[in-house]
Design a protein around this motif. Structure first.
Motif: not given
Length: 158
Positions: A71-88
């Motif tokens: 929820l934090m990464i996908g919803l709150w931060n809005g990460a949509r690509d693998f690289r951004t989501a992976y770093g977070q």
């Protein structure tokens, strides 16, 4: 992201506190094997109860912490690509890893009488700095893969 990290670590701490509500013996699965064996010998808990408590806690803990991370990464931060989501994900998991070893294990458990189980006072139950660095170092490597799984879930779900 600092606020998110504080929320994430507060949730982590709350989950540990939830596990030991009613007394530290309820978190016997957190203790080293010699302490567990002594607890069995003196009747603080039996093996079957320990296994049940461990399974229940770990299932709830993993589900809650994973949901919070997604929820934090996908919803709150809005990460949509693998690289951004992976770093977070990697950042959250690694900070959690070291927070657990230093703040929870060494500071909270190591400096609170709450965690001393009656009848096991003579047994060491707090990890040494060497043990902490070894365990957290191994977990650092494991979370590299774990972060990829979390990132894949974020991209898939969101």
């Amino acid at each position: 992201m600092l606020i998110q990290m504080i929320v994430f670590l507060a949730l982590f701490t709350s989950m540990v506190a939830l596990a030991v509500r009613g007394g530290a013996v309820n978190g016997l699965f957190f203790y080293p094997k010699p302490v567990q064996e002594r607890a069995f010998e003196i009747g603080l808990m039996d093996r079957k109860t320990l296994a049940r408590k461990r399974r229940r806690f770990m299932a709830l803990f993993c589900a809650v912490m994973l949901a919070a991370l997604l929820l934090m990464i996908g919803l709150w931060n809005g990460a949509r690509d693998f690289r951004t989501a992976y770093g977070q994900a990697l950042l959250f998991l690694e900070v959690m890893n070291w927070y657990d070893g230093i703040v929870i294990d060494k500071l909270w458990v190591g400096h609170s009488r709450f965690w001393v189980l009656p009848g096991t006072e003579d047994l060491p139950f707090v990890q040494t700095w060497r043990q902490i660095f070894k365990k957290r170092g191994v977990l650092t490597l494991i979370w590299i893969l774990g972060a990829a799984i979390v990132a894949g879930l974020v991209v898939f779900i969101f």
